[in-house]
Design an enzyme around this catalytic site. Structure first.
Site, PDB file in Angstrom:
ATOM      1  N   CYS A  37       9.513  47.848  25.399  1.00  0.00           N
ATOM      2  CA  CYS A  37      10.025  46.646  24.738  1.00  0.00           C
ATOM      3  C   CYS A  37       9.847  46.660  23.224  1.00  0.00           C
ATOM      4  CB  CYS A  37       9.378  45.404  25.343  1.00  0.00           C
ATOM      5  SG  CYS A  37       9.767  45.199  27.096  1.00  0.00           S
TER       6      CYS A  37
ATOM      7  N   HIS B 181       6.829  37.993  19.294  1.00  0.00           N
ATOM      8  CA  HIS B 181       7.333  38.610  20.525  1.00  0.00           C
ATOM      9  C   HIS B 181       7.645  37.484  21.506  1.00  0.00           C
ATOM     10  CE1 HIS B 181       8.006  41.662  23.527  1.00  0.00           C
ATOM     11  NE2 HIS B 181       7.151  41.069  24.346  1.00  0.00           N
TER      12      HIS B 181
ATOM     13  N   GLU C 255      -0.892  37.327  21.611  1.00  0.00           N
ATOM     14  CA  GLU C 255      -0.194  37.349  20.327  1.00  0.00           C
ATOM     15  C   GLU C 255      -0.789  36.333  19.353  1.00  0.00           C
ATOM     16  OE1 GLU C 255       4.465  37.666  18.969  1.00  0.00           O
ATOM     17  OE2 GLU C 255       3.960  36.839  20.937  1.00  0.00           O
TER      18      GLU C 255
ATOM     19  N   LYS D 141      13.391  34.507  21.934  1.00  0.00           N
ATOM     20  CA  LYS D 141      13.541  34.762  23.372  1.00  0.00           C
ATOM     21  C   LYS D 141      13.712  33.458  24.145  1.00  0.00           C
ATOM     22  CE  LYS D 141      10.973  39.162  23.583  1.00  0.00           C
ATOM     23  NZ  LYS D 141      10.502  39.242  22.178  1.00  0.00           N
TER      24      LYS D 141
ATOM     25  N   HIS E 103      14.807  37.959  27.198  1.00  0.00           N
ATOM     26  CA  HIS E 103      14.120  39.197  26.813  1.00  0.00           C
ATOM     27  C   HIS E 103      14.956  40.389  27.269  1.00  0.00           C
ATOM     28  CE1 HIS E 103      11.292  42.189  25.952  1.00  0.00           C
ATOM     29  NE2 HIS E 103      10.222  41.748  26.592  1.00  0.00           N
TER      30      HIS E 103
ATOM     31  N   PHE F 182       5.300  47.051  27.709  1.00  0.00           N
ATOM     32  CA  PHE F 182       4.584  47.698  28.802  1.00  0.00           C
ATOM     33  C   PHE F 182       4.194  49.109  28.377  1.00  0.00           C
ATOM     34  CE2 PHE F 182       6.569  45.172  32.579  1.00  0.00           C
ATOM     35  CZ  PHE F 182       5.858  44.049  32.182  1.00  0.00           C
TER      36      PHE F 182
END
Length: 422
Positions: free
Chosen positions: A169, A309, A320, A341, A346, A405
């Site tokens: 990502c 993010h 975050e 997002k 996403h 990930f």
């Protein structure tokens, strides 16, 4: 002397917004593009919602041969690249092909095309041994992710370095960072940099269902993506692409090009911890932020806006928030933060480049996009997340971050140039 890489063109294919201006209109108005999945029958899935692109390949200018040859992700990338080139005002015919490069990111490559072809070859999974005779001629290309970068290179006539960056990502940030490095070190004069993904498919949905990462809020699709909200329950899958024209500031000024922003600093780290888990202290993301600021020769007080993010999972939003506090100190409580997002979902590897495009447009227009669906504050997420409504805001420096990930953590700093500020 190191050259400075600037963004002079932007092309976007996003959920409910094909084209740069439609994209900005959606973001600045705080509208959401999340809805029930229509690309396949999702009735058997836990999460049956996504942020889909209303994409008409013919209307977007692709030929029948291109449509036949390219996976959906490849089509997104090529359409975005063409818009970026047109937006830049660059005379591509006057560019040395050997000095024209491509740096494209993707997390899952040609997932849509591969799954469609597997269903055909296996007779919807009934055949253990697939029959290759039913495969499309370009099936091998779907199996090689670099094909996506090659398609963009083909559309631009690029004969310089061409690369496909796949870091989950964070692919979109990392691909633009690689493109900026090519400019800075003198390996290329023009780089088409960005990312693409079209992961809304049964196999991807099943994978995220299995780990309960996506939101099951199917009855309220438009409100399901809720980053930093106390009632958030997972991310909403999206798709799309963003491609930018990068060139040296010297080149851009010499040809009188409009400059959106300078890519002034970037960095990445890995937590070497867990495939999907995150440490709550946010140390690795904080280190990436600090190093990106150091490379931009800026300190935390210079940051005017943070594009988070902001996936909408419990652990990511806490992680975050901790990273911002750790890296920026008191400034973290003063600077506006938001997650797009909440509006476009996403899109895995593509999202980082869509967020860079949003940041460049925010800098140009001096408006911070909102975090949609943020109605209930989470005490653990106690920063200024710009809820619901866009905000006029004076900005010279924007920070955008990504978390993926595998433990990937990336950060990029964009700044306004003297030309932009004039």
């Amino acid at each position: 002397m190191t050259r400075r890489a600037v963004i002079t063109g932007i092309g976007v294919v996003a959920p409910a917004a094909v084209g740069r201006e439609a994209f900005w209109d959606l973001l600045s108005s705080g509208r959401t593009a999340t809805r029930p999945i229509s690309l396949f029958d999702a009735s058997a899935f836990r999460s049956r919602i996504a942020a889909e692109v209303d994409f008409d390949a013919v209307a977007a200018g692709l030929s029948p041969q291109e449509i036949r040859r390219m996976d959906r992700a490849g089509q997104f990338a090529v359409v975005s690249a063409r818009e970026a080139l047109a937006d830049s005002g660059l005379d591509i015919g006057g560019v040395d092909p050997g000095r024209l490069s491509v740096s494209l990111g993707s997390a899952v490559g040609c997932t849509t095309g591969l799954e469609e072809e597997y269903r055909v070859l296996s007779d919807d999974g009934r055949l253990h041994h697939v029959d290759h005779r039913y495969g499309v001629p370009h099936l091998y290309g779907h199996m090689v992710p670099s094909t996506l970068a090659v398609e963009v290179a083909r559309t631009a006539g690029a004969e310089g370095p061409v690369a496909l960056v796949s870091t989950g990502c964070t692919s979109g940030i990392d691909a633009v960072a690689h493109g900026a490095q090519l400019i800075e070190e003198g390996s290329a004069d023009i780089v088409l940099a960005g990312a693409t993904d079209a992961p809304i498919s049964p196999i991807t949905s099943a994978c995220f269902d299995a780990i309960k990462a996506t939101s099951p809020n199917n009855d309220e699709a438009g409100h399901a993506s809720r980053p930093f909200d106390a009632r958030r329950d997972g991310f909403v899958l999206g798709e799309g692409a963003a491609v930018m024209v990068l060139e040296s500031e010297e080149s851009a000024l010499a040809r009188g090009a409009r400059i959106y922003a300078e890519v002034s600093g970037f960095a990445n780290r890995s937590n070497a911890y867990h495939m999907t888990g995150l440490k709550p202290d946010g140390r690795e993301m904080a280190e990436a932020i600090s190093l990106a600021l150091d490379r931009a020769r800026l300190d935390p007080s210079a940051v005017d806006y943070i594009n988070a993010h902001g996936s909408g999972t419990k652990q990511n939003d806490r992680h975050e928030t901790a990273a911002f506090k750790r890296s920026l100190g008191a400034r973290a409580h003063e600077v506006p933060v938001s997650s797009i997002k909440s509006m476009i979902g996403h899109s895995l590897g593509a999202i980082g480049s869509l967020e860079i495009a949003a940041c460049a447009l925010a800098l140009q227009r001096q408006v911070v996009p909102p975090t949609a669906n943020l109605h209930h504050r989470d005490p653990e997420c106690d920063l200024d997340y710009v809820p619901l409504v866009a905000r006029d805001h004076v900005m010279d420096t924007v920070l955008t971050v990504g978390s993926g990930f595998g433990g990937f953590q990336s950060a990029m700093v964009l700044t306004r140039t003297l030309q932009e500020a004039a």
